[in-house]
Design a protein around this motif. Structure first.
Motif, PDB file in Angstrom:
ATOM      1  N   UNK A 103      -0.514   9.879   0.088  1.00 51.88           N
ATOM      2  CA  UNK A 103       0.204   8.917  -0.093  1.00 51.88           C
ATOM      3  C   UNK A 103       0.109   8.297  -1.489  1.00 51.88           C
ATOM      4  N   UNK A 104       0.784   7.104  -1.783  1.00 54.82           N
ATOM      5  CA  UNK A 104       1.101   6.964  -3.437  1.00 54.82           C
ATOM      6  C   UNK A 104       0.024   6.540  -3.821  1.00 54.82           C
ATOM      7  N   UNK A 159       5.456   0.041  -0.230  1.00 56.05           N
ATOM      8  CA  UNK A 159       4.730   0.468  -1.489  1.00 56.05           C
ATOM      9  C   UNK A 159       3.848   1.620  -0.724  1.00 56.05           C
ATOM     10  N   UNK A 160       3.802   1.658   0.492  1.00 58.42           N
ATOM     11  CA  UNK A 160       2.795   2.653   1.194  1.00 58.42           C
ATOM     12  C   UNK A 160       2.948   2.379   2.747  1.00 58.42           C
ATOM     13  N   UNK A 161       2.180   3.357   3.325  1.00 60.67           N
ATOM     14  CA  UNK A 161       2.306   3.328   4.920  1.00 60.67           C
ATOM     15  C   UNK A 161       1.133   2.295   5.069  1.00 60.67           C
ATOM     16  N   UNK A 162       1.493   1.087   5.616  1.00 57.62           N
ATOM     17  CA  UNK A 162       0.701   0.235   6.238  1.00 57.62           C
ATOM     18  C   UNK A 162       1.520  -0.644   7.141  1.00 57.62           C
ATOM     19  N   UNK A 163       0.745  -1.676   7.826  1.00 61.94           N
ATOM     20  CA  UNK A 163       1.760  -2.433   8.884  1.00 61.94           C
ATOM     21  C   UNK A 163       2.710  -2.985   8.178  1.00 61.94           C
ATOM     22  N   UNK A 164       2.489  -3.666   7.001  1.00 64.15           N
ATOM     23  CA  UNK A 164       3.428  -4.521   6.255  1.00 64.15           C
ATOM     24  C   UNK A 164       4.210  -3.812   5.226  1.00 64.15           C
ATOM     25  N   UNK A 165       3.837  -2.619   4.971  1.00 68.18           N
ATOM     26  CA  UNK A 165       4.396  -1.724   3.878  1.00 68.18           C
ATOM     27  C   UNK A 165       3.660  -2.065   2.309  1.00 68.18           C
ATOM     28  N   UNK A 179      -1.605   2.271  -7.205  1.00 66.16           N
ATOM     29  CA  UNK A 179      -1.015   3.459  -7.203  1.00 66.16           C
ATOM     30  C   UNK A 179      -1.958   4.462  -7.753  1.00 66.16           C
ATOM     31  N   UNK A 180      -1.823   5.618  -7.422  1.00 67.41           N
ATOM     32  CA  UNK A 180      -2.619   6.769  -7.969  1.00 67.41           C
ATOM     33  C   UNK A 180      -1.853   7.274  -9.394  1.00 67.41           C
TER      34      UNK A 180
END
Length: 382
Positions: free
Chosen positions: A289-290, A251-257, A263-264
Motif C-alpha cells: 500500500x502507499x 489515500x489508501x485501503x481503509x473503511x473511509x479511504x 505515505x511511504x
C-alpha cells in the motif's frame, strides 16, 4: 518448479492438468483432487514447499534469540547471535531427535538446550556438551545441528529446508525491483491476526489473484478501489501478482479511504496511487500500500484447512510515533479477510460435490491463470 532435480509427477488426473495448461480463454482450473486429496498435499509439501518458503518477519527473531517454525511434518529452528547473524537448523537434537523447541515458540537465550536429555548447543549450532558422556569420546564437530539454508529479504525470513531449492535470487527474480522501493526491511509490525480457514491453500491464493468476486462480496473494498481496475503482470521469478487503482478520493485501503499513517517515502506516482498484490510462492502474500505493507503467511494443515497469519507493517518512525493507531488498516482488512475466508470455505465445500468438474476462467482472471498454470507445470514435473 520450486525445487531442483528430478521431480515425480503429482498424484492427480493428468488429462485435467493438461486442460489447466491450455491457452488462457480455453483452460480449466486444476483437477478437483488437487484441492481435496491427502496424497496431493503430501506431494506439494515435498516438491512445492520443499524449496524456498517464508517463515515470517526478521524482526520476530531478536539478537540472542531463537524460534521454531513448522515446515510441514517437522520444524526449523532459527537463531540469531549477538552479532545479528541469522542461522537455520533442523529442529531436532543430534542425540535422539527430540525437538529443541516446540514449533511456534521463541525465547531469548545464550545456548540451545534440548529439553529431553539436556544436550546443549551454541547459537551457531555447534555442540557444547552432552550430560552423562564425561570420559566418553564424542566427536563434537560432527554432532552439531544440521543446518538449513536461510535468507533475509526486505525483512522477511525464507528457508530452503531440503537444500534443493533454486538459487534464492532466481526464486525472487524481478520481484526485487517491485518490492525494494517500499523499504520494508525496517518496518515495524504492531499487529498480527491468525485465522484458521477451512479451505485448501490454493483456493486462498486463487481468491487473492482476482477481483472478479469483489463487487459481489466486498462493498467496502469497492468504495476505495475500482474492482475492474489494474493489471496482472508476468515477470521472472516464483511469484505472481498485479496492481489495482485507488479511487481519486482515497489515500489508501481503509473503511473511509483515509490514511491514519504517513505515505511511504520515495514511492513513484504510480505506487502512491495503487496497491500491489503479490503471491510469493508458495506461501507469502504481500500487499503493498502507499502507507503500509500487509502480508498473509499461509501454512497448509490438511487439504481443507489452512492457517493464515496476517500482519500489518508500517515505517518505524510512523509506528513508533506517539498516538499512532493502526486500526484504520487493520479493521478494513480484517473485515475483507473474513469476507474472503467465507467465500473460500464455500468453494472448498462445493468442490466436494461428487459431480463437480473444474470450470473455465473469466477474462479478468488472468492472475488466477498465472498461478494455476504454474502449479500445473509443477504437477507434471516440468
Amino acid at each position: 518448479m520450486l525445487v531442483t532435480g528430478t521431480v515425480p509427477p503429482a498424484p492427480v488426473d493428468v488429462e485435467q492438468v493438461h486442460r489447466a495448461l491450455a491457452p488462457f480463454g480455453s483452460s480449466r482450473m486444476l483437477p478437483r483432487g488437487s484441492y481435496l486429496d491427502d496424497a496431493v498435499l503430501a506431494w506439494e509439501r515435498e516438491h512445492v514447499f520443499g524449496g524456498w518458503q517464508c517463515l515470517g518477519r526478521s524482526s520476530d527473531i531478536a539478537a540472542g534469540g531463537m524460534s521454531a517454525e513448522s515446515v510441514g511434518e517437522y520444524g526449523v529452528l532459527l537463531t540469531r547471535d549477538g552479532d545479528g547473524v541469522l542461522r537455520g537448523f533442523e529442529n531436532a537434537c543430534r542425540h535422539r531427535g527430540h525437538e529443541l523447541m516446540p514449533c511456534g515458540g521463541s525465547q531469548q537465550t545464550k545456548a540451545i538446550v534440548c529439553p529431553y536429555h539436556a544436550w546443549s548447543y551454541r547459537l551457531d549450532g555447534s555442540l557444547i556438551g552432552a550430560p552423562g558422556h564425561r570420559g566418553a569420546e564424542l566427536d563434537k564437530p560432527a554432532l552439531g545441528l544440521k543446518p538449513v539454508e536461510v535468507r533475509e529479504w526486505h525483512g522477511w525470513v525464507f528457508v530452503d529446508r531440503t537444500g534443493r531449492g533454486i538459487p534464492f535470487e532466481e526464486h525472487i527474480g524481478e520481484l526485487e525491483a517491485v518490492v525494494a522501493p517500499y523499504g520494508a526491511a525496517g518496518f515495524v509490525t504492531p499487529v498480527s491476526h491468525e485465522y484458521d480457514v477451512a479451505a485448501n491453500w490454493k483456493v486462498i491464493i486463487e481468491n487473492y489473484q482476482e477481483c472478479y468476486h469483489c463487487s459481489m462480496i466486498h462493498p467496502e473494498l469497492c468504495r476505495v478501489s475500482p474492482p475492474e481496475s489494474g493489471e496482472n503482470i508476468e515477470k521472472d521469478g516464483n511469484w505472481v501478482g498485479g496492481w489495482m487503482d485507488l479511487r481519486a478520493d482515497a489515500q489508501t485501503m481503509s473503511l473511509d479511504g483515509r490514511s491514519g499513517g504517513v505515505a511511504i517515502q520515495k514511492l513513484s506516482e504510480h505506487e502512491q496511487r495503487t496497491v500491489m498484490y503479490v503471491a510469493v510462492l508458495p506461501n507469502l502474500l504481500i500487499s503493498l500500500h502507499p502507507d503500509y505493507v500487509m502480508t498473509h503467511l499461509l501454512t497448509p494443515l490438511t487439504p481443507d484447512r489452512t492457517r493464515i497469519r496476517c500482519s500489518w507493517a508500517f515505517p518505524s518512525d510512523v509506528a513508533n510515533a506517539e498516538g499512532f493507531d493502526p486500526t484504520y488498516a487493520v479493521d478494513f482488512w480484517d473485515l475483507t479477510n473474513r469476507q474472503d475466508w467465507a467465500a473460500c470455505e464455500s468453494v472448498q465445500r462445493g468442490m466436494k460435490a461428487p459431480h463437480f468438474e473444474p470450470g473455465p476462467l473469466a477474462p479478468s482472471e488472468d492472475g488466477v491463470y498465472h498461478f494455476v498454470s504454474y502449479l500445473a507445470k509443477a504437477y507434471l514435473g516440468t
